[in-house]
Write a protein that holds these residues in place. Structure first.
Motif, mmCIF file in Angstrom:
data_model
loop_
_atom_site.group_PDB
_atom_site.id
_atom_site.type_symbol
_atom_site.label_atom_id
_atom_site.label_comp_id
_atom_site.label_asym_id
_atom_site.label_seq_id
_atom_site.Cartn_x
_atom_site.Cartn_y
_atom_site.Cartn_z
ATOM 1 N N ALA A 63 0.745 -1.220 0.214
ATOM 2 C CA ALA A 63 0.415 0.162 0.030
ATOM 3 C C ALA A 63 0.837 1.150 -0.440
ATOM 4 O O ALA A 63 0.717 2.475 -0.074
ATOM 5 N N LEU A 64 2.041 1.174 0.631
ATOM 6 C CA LEU A 64 2.560 2.372 0.680
ATOM 7 C C LEU A 64 3.634 2.303 -1.077
ATOM 8 O O LEU A 64 5.093 2.940 -0.920
ATOM 9 N N LEU A 65 4.201 1.411 -1.510
ATOM 10 C CA LEU A 65 4.634 1.536 -3.212
ATOM 11 C C LEU A 65 3.709 1.436 -3.889
ATOM 12 O O LEU A 65 4.646 1.339 -5.604
ATOM 13 N N PRO B 115 -3.360 4.694 -5.673
ATOM 14 C CA PRO B 115 -4.481 4.868 -5.698
ATOM 15 C C PRO B 115 -5.178 3.361 -6.813
ATOM 16 O O PRO B 115 -6.087 2.879 -7.055
ATOM 17 N N LEU B 116 -4.732 4.517 -7.808
ATOM 18 C CA LEU B 116 -4.640 3.874 -9.044
ATOM 19 C C LEU B 116 -4.366 2.414 -9.782
ATOM 20 O O LEU B 116 -4.851 1.387 -10.321
ATOM 21 N N GLY C 117 -3.889 0.425 -6.540
ATOM 22 C CA GLY C 117 -3.543 -1.552 -6.106
ATOM 23 C C GLY C 117 -3.683 -0.931 -4.166
ATOM 24 O O GLY C 117 -3.400 -0.942 -3.674
ATOM 25 N N GLY C 118 -2.731 0.755 -4.157
ATOM 26 C CA GLY C 118 -2.100 0.748 -3.452
ATOM 27 C C GLY C 118 -2.784 2.012 -2.455
ATOM 28 O O GLY C 118 -3.828 2.668 -3.439
ATOM 29 N N VAL C 119 -2.096 2.629 -1.975
ATOM 30 C CA VAL C 119 -2.904 4.048 -1.342
ATOM 31 C C VAL C 119 -1.740 5.684 -1.084
ATOM 32 O O VAL C 119 -1.994 6.606 -2.470
ATOM 33 N N VAL C 120 0.072 4.945 -1.135
ATOM 34 C CA VAL C 120 0.475 6.647 -1.526
ATOM 35 C C VAL C 120 1.444 6.216 -1.830
ATOM 36 O O VAL C 120 2.272 4.846 -0.995
ATOM 37 N N ASN C 121 3.074 6.079 -2.721
ATOM 38 C CA ASN C 121 4.078 5.619 -2.837
ATOM 39 C C ASN C 121 4.883 6.908 -2.245
ATOM 40 O O ASN C 121 5.169 8.068 -2.783
ATOM 41 N N VAL C 122 5.275 6.399 -0.774
ATOM 42 C CA VAL C 122 6.109 6.474 0.481
ATOM 43 C C VAL C 122 7.347 7.350 -0.225
ATOM 44 O O VAL C 122 7.624 8.591 -0.025
ATOM 45 N N PRO C 123 7.832 5.732 -0.264
ATOM 46 C CA PRO C 123 9.771 6.150 -1.104
ATOM 47 C C PRO C 123 9.524 7.007 -1.813
ATOM 48 O O PRO C 123 10.502 7.934 -1.954
ATOM 49 N N ALA D 208 4.667 11.272 -8.319
ATOM 50 C CA ALA D 208 5.339 10.368 -8.087
ATOM 51 C C ALA D 208 4.270 9.590 -7.204
ATOM 52 O O ALA D 208 4.005 7.859 -7.504
ATOM 53 N N ALA D 209 3.423 9.847 -6.449
ATOM 54 C CA ALA D 209 3.135 9.648 -4.969
ATOM 55 C C ALA D 209 1.061 8.750 -5.158
ATOM 56 O O ALA D 209 1.726 7.437 -4.341
ATOM 57 N N PHE D 210 0.728 9.332 -6.323
ATOM 58 C CA PHE D 210 -0.472 9.087 -6.206
ATOM 59 C C PHE D 210 -0.867 8.420 -7.714
ATOM 60 O O PHE D 210 -1.713 7.891 -8.046
ATOM 61 N N ILE D 211 -0.461 8.609 -9.106
ATOM 62 C CA ILE D 211 -0.542 9.324 -10.214
ATOM 63 C C ILE D 211 0.429 7.965 -10.647
ATOM 64 O O ILE D 211 1.157 7.915 -10.698
ATOM 65 N N PRO D 212 -0.380 6.996 -11.608
ATOM 66 C CA PRO D 212 0.528 6.035 -12.379
ATOM 67 C C PRO D 212 1.144 7.093 -13.840
ATOM 68 O O PRO D 212 0.547 7.310 -14.755
ATOM 69 N N LEU D 213 2.086 7.299 -14.096
ATOM 70 C CA LEU D 213 2.064 7.762 -15.544
ATOM 71 C C LEU D 213 2.791 6.590 -16.182
ATOM 72 O O LEU D 213 1.659 7.975 -17.149
#
Length: 486
Positions: free
Chosen positions: A162-164, A167-168, A170-176, A383-388
């Motif tokens: 969920a941290l990698l 939301p689009l 399957g996770g929540v936010v890409n923290v790193p 980077a955290a929320f949007i699939p590129l």
């Protein structure tokens, strides 16, 4: 030459659309702006500029792409690296000539403004926004994956899925991904001198790691691993070369530091060429050692990594840890330098009035603070929320388009302003810049339709912004019309 057309007193007739699109910023005006007190501090010498070029270039390519290219070309991947390097060299030579003549932070954007007019300059700058912004986000996502791998190798733990991912995905936010971009932001806000020191340390470490790889892997080189040398023929070498070309993208970042260089006319061309030569040499040495130590047939499905080769050669998995740590530093260096370059392109466009003035305001440290914060937070969110998706692939077209324009700029100024002093001259002109344009065009048109659609959508958004906002707010809007006659 340049003709000034001064309107009669009281004449308030606005310039026509054609005049607006083709109005150019004279070279002398660009140079004068770089020499005025813009607030940016000139602290960089040859080595700092070189570290910027190397830091932005020497990244994911050598750690990842090699394993993908070997199955395509076989041992001749060494030749593919050379061919890709020669292709990139055409544009590097063009950048060296233009950077020595027009030492502006806008880089390819400013060169286009001086030679092809405001509209093409805007398109170039808009392409660079895509190239820098999305590539920073993509590298940030890759950095998170290497952090997760390093964590697993050293502790046996992994980050929650969920941290990698956003939301689009399957996770929540890409923290790193967000963290490395925001850390780079704080490094840049500390000042140019401090951030260039951080970059220099990271560049030195990743170069040492690659030299260490060569020193260890070369002890296991076997002549039989080079036969057959070109199993897929020249077609395989060409295909691998197209893949490997993008390992060289980044040398142009040095040109965005023009207005913070102590002696840009002297040092920028040297730094650009030095970074290209060093990176090419490292790539070829790594490729030679890798395919010499491991038969090319064992590079199956692009899964073989440099760490895997060292584990095989030495019989210990410790090198996987070393290379995961090296990749973390390598990608962090890329994020830092490319984010720096992004802010300087926006600085130049803001100074020209094409984007809001907040992006060209500089604090007491010589840092465009608002520019850096706004850009960093936006890219971190991306980077955290949007699939590129395809947009990340479209960055390659944006880069190639900018490279092609720089080669065109060399041709235009060689013809229209042969009187200008050049601290570096692109050898073989006009043949070499023409080859530079053709090589960029070839790689652009070899890309898939989905990538072109994504790139086209980005350009449409840029055109809406230009005609709706930028064109009428240009710094040249209220100035006498300038014609550059060929």
């Amino acid at each position: 030459m340049v003709d000034q057309k001064t309107p009669a007193k009281g004449d308030t007739v606005a310039p026509t659309l054609g005049r607006r699109l083709s109005r150019r910023k004279p070279v002398e005006k660009l140079v004068a702006e770089t020499e005025s007190d813009s607030g940016l501090r000139r602290t960089m010498g040859f080595w700092q500029l070189s570290m910027i070029g190397i830091g932005a270039t020497l990244g994911t390519g050598v750690f990842v792409v090699l394993g993908e290219a070997v199955p395509i070309a076989g041992p001749a991947v060494i030749v593919a690296f050379v061919l890709a390097g020669i292709t990139a060299l055409f544009s590097a030579l063009a950048y060296a000539e233009m950077a020595g003549m027009i030492p502006a932070s806008g880089s390819a954007y400013s060169y286009s403004y001086a030679t092809m007019g405001e509209f093409m300059a805007w398109v170039c700058g808009w392409c660079l926004m895509l190239t820098y912004g999305v590539s920073i986000a993509a590298v940030g996502v890759g950095w998170g994956q290497y952090i997760n791998e390093l964590l697993h190798l050293t502790t046996g733990l992994v980050l929650p899925p969920a941290l990698l991912a956003g939301p689009l995905e399957g996770g929540v936010v890409n923290v790193p991904a967000a963290v490395v971009i925001l850390l780079s932001m704080f490094a840049l806000l500390a000042g140019v001198r401090e951030s260039t020191r951080v970059n220099a340390v990271m560049v030195a470490i990743k170069v040492l790691i690659l030299v260490m790889f060569v020193a260890i892997a070369i002890t296991a080189v076997q002549r039989g691993n080079f036969a057959p040398f070109m199993p897929m023929g020249m077609a395989g070498v060409s295909a691998a070369g197209a893949t490997l070309f993008f390992s060289y993208i980044g040398f142009d970042s040095a040109s965005t530091a023009s207005e913070e260089a102590k002696n840009p006319q002297r040092d920028l061309p040297r730094a650009i060429m030095f970074s290209m030569i060093l990176v090419t040499a490292i790539y070829c040495l790594v490729a030679f050692s890798a395919v010499g130590a491991l038969n090319w047939n064992d590079f199956a499905d692009g899964e073989t990594t440099l760490a895997g080769i060292l584990t095989m050669v030495t019989g210990t998995p410790i090198w996987a840890v070393v290379f995961a740590a090296g990749a973390v530093l390598a990608l962090a260096s890329v994020v830092l330098v490319v984010l720096y370059s992004q802010t300087r392109i926006l600085y130049a466009m803001s100074r020209d009035g094409l984007i809001p003035k907040a992006f060209s305001k500089v604090d007491a440290k010589g840092t465009p603070r608002a520019n850096t914060v706004i850009t960093s937070v936006f890219i971190a969110a991306l980077a955290a929320f949007i699939p590129l998706g395809p947009l990340a692939d479209a960055t390659a077209i944006g880069t190639l388009f900018a490279f092609a324009l720089v080669n065109v700029a060399v041709l235009v100024l060689r013809r229209t302003r042969s009187d200008l002093e050049r601290s570096f001259r692109m050898p073989g002109a006009p043949v070499t810049p023409v080859l530079g344009v053709l090589s960029c065009a070839y790689l652009m048109f070899s890309m898939s339709l989905s990538v072109w659609i994504a790139f086209g959508a980005w350009l449409v958004v840029g055109l809406i912004i230009y005609f709706g906002y930028s064109m009428r707010r240009s710094a040249l809007e209220d100035e006498p019309e300038v014609d550059v006659r060929v």
